[in-house]
Design an enzyme around this catalytic site. Structure first.
Site, PDB file in Angstrom:
ATOM      1  N   ASP A 175      48.923  41.217  36.073  1.00 38.56           N
ATOM      2  CA  ASP A 175      47.492  40.510  35.372  1.00 38.56           C
ATOM      3  C   ASP A 175      47.108  38.785  36.401  1.00 38.56           C
ATOM      4  O   ASP A 175      47.493  39.262  36.958  1.00 38.56           O
ATOM      5  CB  ASP A 175      48.100  39.460  34.081  1.00 38.56           C
ATOM      6  N   LEU A 229      49.096  42.399  29.956  1.00 38.17           N
ATOM      7  CA  LEU A 229      48.125  43.536  30.976  1.00 38.17           C
ATOM      8  C   LEU A 229      47.530  43.050  31.276  1.00 38.17           C
ATOM      9  O   LEU A 229      46.486  42.342  30.892  1.00 38.17           O
ATOM     10  CB  LEU A 229      48.090  44.310  29.555  1.00 38.17           C
ATOM     11  N   ASP A 230      46.457  43.449  32.573  1.00 34.07           N
ATOM     12  CA  ASP A 230      45.142  43.056  33.009  1.00 34.07           C
ATOM     13  C   ASP A 230      44.756  43.697  31.539  1.00 34.07           C
ATOM     14  O   ASP A 230      44.433  44.082  31.557  1.00 34.07           O
ATOM     15  CB  ASP A 230      44.943  43.889  33.890  1.00 34.07           C
ATOM     16  N   ARG A 231      43.294  42.625  31.515  1.00 34.62           N
ATOM     17  CA  ARG A 231      41.989  42.912  30.815  1.00 34.62           C
ATOM     18  C   ARG A 231      41.794  44.549  30.741  1.00 34.62           C
ATOM     19  O   ARG A 231      41.624  45.163  29.756  1.00 34.62           O
ATOM     20  CB  ARG A 231      40.791  42.145  31.275  1.00 34.62           C
TER      21      ARG A 231
END
Length: 343
Positions: free
Chosen positions: A5, A149-151
């Site tokens: 993230d 988690l990443d966007r």
């Protein structure tokens, strides 16, 4: 906090030491220069976190003596944000009990509030859904969050609803599953194809010197270097020719560590960045020129990194039972993979 993230920092400020700073401790001088915004203890914490640079490199020793004429750059923390409020944002819930909740996070949903995203996040949705049951260990901006988690990465996430669950799950992620009770698997669509059917990328990560919101493979001797290990397996190769001539491939990645942007950086490091990755795959966009026109247009238009957290398994912090969850590949990524399947 673990798992891939990004989290943008605050404003960067450059300071030059005048003659009267000669011989002073770095933390003492910086606290005086930034007063009343930062206390000395806050400055010390920022130094140890690598947020003070000299000559572009982090300084992590608060007692370091300052010399007249030296220039330092300090990352000023963002102003304290208001406490997030609940928002009626739909959640795809895979499992829930009194201790935790497991969700399938859609691409585009930010995990917790931050600069530019003070509302509309997963935390806002969780507060609305769970009310006061969320764990408070993560702080008001991150209640219950034990990994991220990443966007633009979709897939399985677990969130703690009690302090006991939070401590246990946070420890499991911090240990990166060394006891064998944490399992994380991702699928990624990447440009090109590794020659070997499986392999390990063992390369430490640190902040990029070009953009501090990004990560890069760095020397293990750097103060901010963090060990990072990714195991990968090739699931499919797309296009004609030998492995090195293939246009793209579908990869399964399993994490032995959970660093920011780990999979994205590691796959780019071995020459196979993720399709659609705006940060680490930009130089490979011309690969789409080798595709049939309709698939080329589809690949160029794909608005995010082609990455999905498909599997998460862990030990329940209350019962000790091993829980295992899988999330299907979302429609947009499944359509893109199907396009490559037709090559």
């Amino acid at each position: 906090m673990s798992d891939p993230d990004s989290e943008a920092g605050g404003e960067w400020k450059e300071l030059q030491a005048e003659a009267d700073a000669e011989g002073k401790r770095l933390d003492q001088w910086l606290a005086a220069e930034t007063a009343p915004d930062l206390s000395r203890s806050r400055v010390q914490a920022l130094i140890r976190a690598g947020a003070v640079l000299h000559g572009g490199k982090p300084i992590t020793e608060p007692k370091r003596k300052v010399s007249a004429g030296e220039r330092f750059t300090i990352e000023l923390p963002e102003p304290e944000a208001p406490e997030p409020e609940g928002e009626a944002i739909p959640l795809d819930i895979l499992y829930e009990d009194d201790a935790l909740i497991v969700i399938n996070k859609p691409a585009g949903l930010v995990v917790h509030p931050g600069p530019g995203n003070w509302s509309g996040t997963l935390v806002n949705a969780l507060i609305h859904h769970c009310g006061t049951s969320l764990s408070g260990i993560g702080g008001v901006r991150r209640p219950g969050i034990v990994h991220r988690l990443d966007r633009e990465t979709s897939g399985v996430m677990v969130v703690a609803k009690t302090d006991r669950a939070h401590r246990a799950l946070a420890q499991a992620f911090a240990d990166h599953g060394r006891d064998g009770m944490l399992e994380r698997a991702y699928v990624a669509l990447v440009w090109g194809a590794p020659q070997r059917a499986s392999g390990i990328v063992d390369a430490p990560l640190g902040r990029s010197t070009h953009d501090r919101t990004l990560r890069a493979v760095v020397s293990s001797s750097r103060p901010d270097a963090r060990a990072a290990v990714t195991h990968y397996t090739v699931l499919a190769r797309y296009g004609p020719g030998t492995p090195e001539e293939r246009i793209a491939s579908l990869i399964e990645c399993r994490l032995a560590t959970g660093r920011t942007h780990q999979i994205r950086v590691h796959m780019a490091h071995i020459g196979h960045p993720l399709v659609g990755d705006p940060a680490y795959g930009r130089a490979f966009r011309t690969k789409a020129n080798r595709l049939p026109s309709d698939l080329a247009e589809q690949a160029r238009a794909f608005p995010r990194q082609a990455l999905h957290a498909k599997l998460l398994a862990f030990r329940h912090p209350e019962t000790g039972e091993t829980l295992r969850f899988e999330a299907p590949i979302p429609h947009d990524l499944a359509e893109l993979i199907e396009g490559f399947n037709r090559l």
